[in-house]
Design an enzyme around this catalytic site. Structure first.
Site, short mmCIF file in Angstrom:
data_model
loop_
_atom_site.label_atom_id
_atom_site.label_comp_id
_atom_site.label_asym_id
_atom_site.label_seq_id
_atom_site.Cartn_x
_atom_site.Cartn_y
_atom_site.Cartn_z
N ARG A 254 -3.55 -10.01 5.60
CA ARG A 254 -4.14 -10.02 4.26
C ARG A 254 -3.08 -9.49 3.29
O ARG A 254 -2.67 -8.33 3.38
CB ARG A 254 -5.39 -9.14 4.23
CG ARG A 254 -6.12 -9.14 2.88
CD ARG A 254 -7.36 -8.26 2.94
NE ARG A 254 -8.06 -8.25 1.67
CZ ARG A 254 -7.81 -7.42 0.66
NH1 ARG A 254 -6.85 -6.50 0.79
NH2 ARG A 254 -8.51 -7.49 -0.46
N LYS B 117 0.82 -1.21 0.00
CA LYS B 117 0.00 0.00 0.00
C LYS B 117 0.86 1.27 0.00
O LYS B 117 2.06 1.25 0.25
CB LYS B 117 -0.94 0.00 1.21
CG LYS B 117 -2.10 -0.96 1.07
CD LYS B 117 -3.06 -0.87 2.23
CE LYS B 117 -4.28 -1.77 2.01
NZ LYS B 117 -5.19 -1.75 3.19
#
Length: 287
Positions: free
Chosen positions: A267, A233
């Site tokens: 995740r 991210k």
């Protein structure tokens, strides 16, 4: 004292998945499969069923416990698609994975109750909702009716506007208050298996993300499993002046920190490396 930071911080969490129970005393990995043409990390995009099945097999061999299937890109500013289009993307994939890999625990990444319902009917075991029920008032009643585990994530706004100058006076306190209200609401409706996701990268700037990570242990007040999603991210690549493609090492660093702070589910786009993080942390804690 050190041994109380990873495996023994909370009562041993278990999840009811289908007809069985998953013991989360050891952290688990959730592999990401996006049935989208526009997710932020290009290598996670899959539109052909054969590619999806190969990726699923690869993830399972590397040690993934969950396969997270999403048909709606939630990257900042992502294009909105209809519920019917989302259904057409995810349901055939869930059916195919369920048939070919019956041992896999399948998660559907959706904020729409209709998509959640049809996905569970197709073989999904849990619902992963980025909106915490805010974007579809039928989501909580649907989760209660389906009686499946639910990932409750913190986000403000929508994927289209969530990064428009997000503001908090105290990020950790506000996320805690949010979870307190939502958990109470879900418990009142009879939902038993809950997983909390602080929502790193969703309606948060870099400072918010790292402050929340620093104080993540405060979220153990709920005695519920914590899921974290840092994988590739912008909180990594913007901090390092790099790109999603160059953010594997940064993802592993943040996953390791989160494990030390008690995360139970990672995740990720890169399963093998996440499994290695868990193995090495567990080795240290058992020494």
């Amino acid at each position: 004292m050190a041994k109380d930071t990873f495996l023994n911080r909370n009562p041993t969490p278990t999840l009811k998945l289908g007809t069985g129970l998953l013991d989360l005393s050891k952290a688990a990995v959730m592999g990401i499969i996006n049935i989208t043409p526009d997710s932020f990390f290009e290598a996670s995009r899959h539109t052909e069923l054969d590619a999806v099945l190969k990726k699923t097999e690869h993830f399972l061999k590397e040690g993934a416990k969950f396969i997270d299937i999403g048909g709606y890109s939630s990257r900042p500013g992502a294009r909105n698609i209809t519920g019917d289009e989302e259904l057409q993307r995810v349901v055939p994939v869930i059916e195919a994975i369920s048939k070919n890999f019956p041992e896999a625990f399948l998660s559907v990444d959706t904020f729409r109750a209709k998509v959640a319902r049809y996905s569970v009917q197709a073989g999904a075991h849990l619902i992963n909702d980025i909106s915490g029920g805010e974007l579809d008032p039928e989501m909580f009643p649907t989760v209660a009716e389906l009686n499946v585990p639910y990932v409750l994530m913190h986000m403000k706004g929508t994927p289209q506007n969530m990064q428009d100058a997000p503001s908090y006076e105290n990020i950790t306190l506000e996320v805690t208050d949010y979870f307190q209200k939502k958990v109470h609401q879900l418990r009142e409706m009879g939902v038993k298996d809950l997983i909390l996701d602080p929502g790193f990268g969703f309606s948060k700037n870099l400072e918010h993300n790292y402050k929340l990570l620093q104080e993540m242990e405060d979220l153990h007040i709920f005695e519920l499993p914590l899921l974290v999603g840092f994988s590739r991210k912008s909180m990594i690549y913007k901090s390092l002046n790099s790109s999603p493609d160059q953010s594997l090492n940064g993802s592993s660093v943040l996953n390791t920190i989160a494990l030390l702070k008690g995360a139970k589910i990672l995740r990720v786009h890169d399963v093998k490396e996440a499994v290695e993080c868990i193995t090495l942390i567990e080795k240290m804690q058992s020494a």
